[in-house]
Design an enzyme around this catalytic site. Structure first.
Site, PDB file in Angstrom:
ATOM      1  CB  SER A 149      -0.903   0.019   1.243  1.00  0.00           C
ATOM      2  OG  SER A 149      -1.555   1.266   1.382  1.00  0.00           O
ATOM      3  CE1 TYR A 164      -4.246  -2.120   5.031  1.00  0.00           C
ATOM      4  CE2 TYR A 164      -3.184  -0.130   4.197  1.00  0.00           C
ATOM      5  CZ  TYR A 164      -3.903  -1.286   3.974  1.00  0.00           C
ATOM      6  OH  TYR A 164      -4.282  -1.615   2.702  1.00  0.00           O
TER       7      TYR A 164
END
Length: 257
Positions: A149, A164
């Site tokens: 990501s 995350y």
């Protein structure tokens, strides 16, 4: 394409592939469109079986839908057994798409949440690769494509935060390690680092937040699921045979290294 000259059809394994608005389902569809057989893995066995049947009907390729919690070793082992029993064409690509978001601030982050996020995003990719890579080696052709990501690259700023970012940064390290160790088998390993994508992963996000995300992107829009799917499939192709150990940014210019 999903065919290797002189070998024939191959199978792509796609995790996190049961959501209508998810990258995983779009990726499974794109593999099938390009002629691959597809194994779809997701938590909900009934739904993923329906999705597999739909893809088989639409594209005329062999498919199987398998219920699997990628963060649990026993569940991945059971998925491997089910996959092998399905007798699909030789495995040619592993597409780790399954993931969960995590918006809590660091000072509000619990160990339970940390373990959940690391478990699905990072440990899940590890467990799937550990279980299925031997099938790539056996078949003589292998592509691994993992999901990182943009959050891993700049530490947040999209929706999810530190847990995350750490998990997705770990995916980059995992991807590079696999690239080095599996190169002798002719297997490539790459990861994709999307920015904001038009999916439902940002549970609880508001319309205002979504508009702000799009406004902050130089191209002034979020990525389409199909754009991420196309990159997964291209990295699995013969044309990408000399690309390995990379992180492919696809973020509309929101992060330029």
């Amino acid at each position: 394409m999903g065919f290797q000259t002189g070998v024939g059809q191959r199978t792509a394994l796609v995790t996190g592939s049961a959501s209508d608005r998810g990258i995983g389902y779009a990726t499974a569809q794109r593999y099938a469109q390009e002629g691959w057989a597809v194994a779809l893995l997701d938590l909900d066995a009934a739904v993923v079986a329906e999705k597999a049947a739909s893809i088989a009907s639409q594209y005329g390729v062999p498919t199987v839908g398998i219920g699997c919690n990628v963060a649990e070793e026993d569940s991945v082992a059971a998925a491997l057994a089910t996959y092998q029993a399905a007798a699909l064409p030789p495995l040619g690509a592993i597409a780790n798409v399954a993931g969960v978001a995590s918006p809590p601030d660091f000072l509000d982050l619990t160990l339970v949440e940390w373990n959940r996020v690391i478990g699905v995003n990072l440990t899940g990719s590890f467990l799937i690769c550990r279980a299925f890579v031997p099938l790539l080696i056996e078949g003589g052709y292998g592509r691994i494509v993992n999901m990182s990501s943009v959050t891993a690259q700049h530490g947040g700023g999209v929706f999810s935060k530190t847990a995350y970012a750490a998990a997705k940064a770990g995916v980059i390290g995992l991807t590079k390690g696999l690239a080095r160790e599996l190169a002798t088998h002719g297997i490539t390993s790459n990861c994709i680092a999307p920015g904001a994508v038009d999916t439902d992963i940002r549970v609880g996000s508001t319309d205002e937040n979504e508009a702000a995300l799009s406004a902050a992107i130089p191209l002034k829009r979020q990525a389409k699921r199909e754009e991420i799917a196309a990159l997964y499939v291209w990295l699995s192709s013969e044309d990408a045979a000399y690309i390995t150990g990379t992180t492919q940014s696809i973020n509309g210019g929101s992060y330029i290294a």
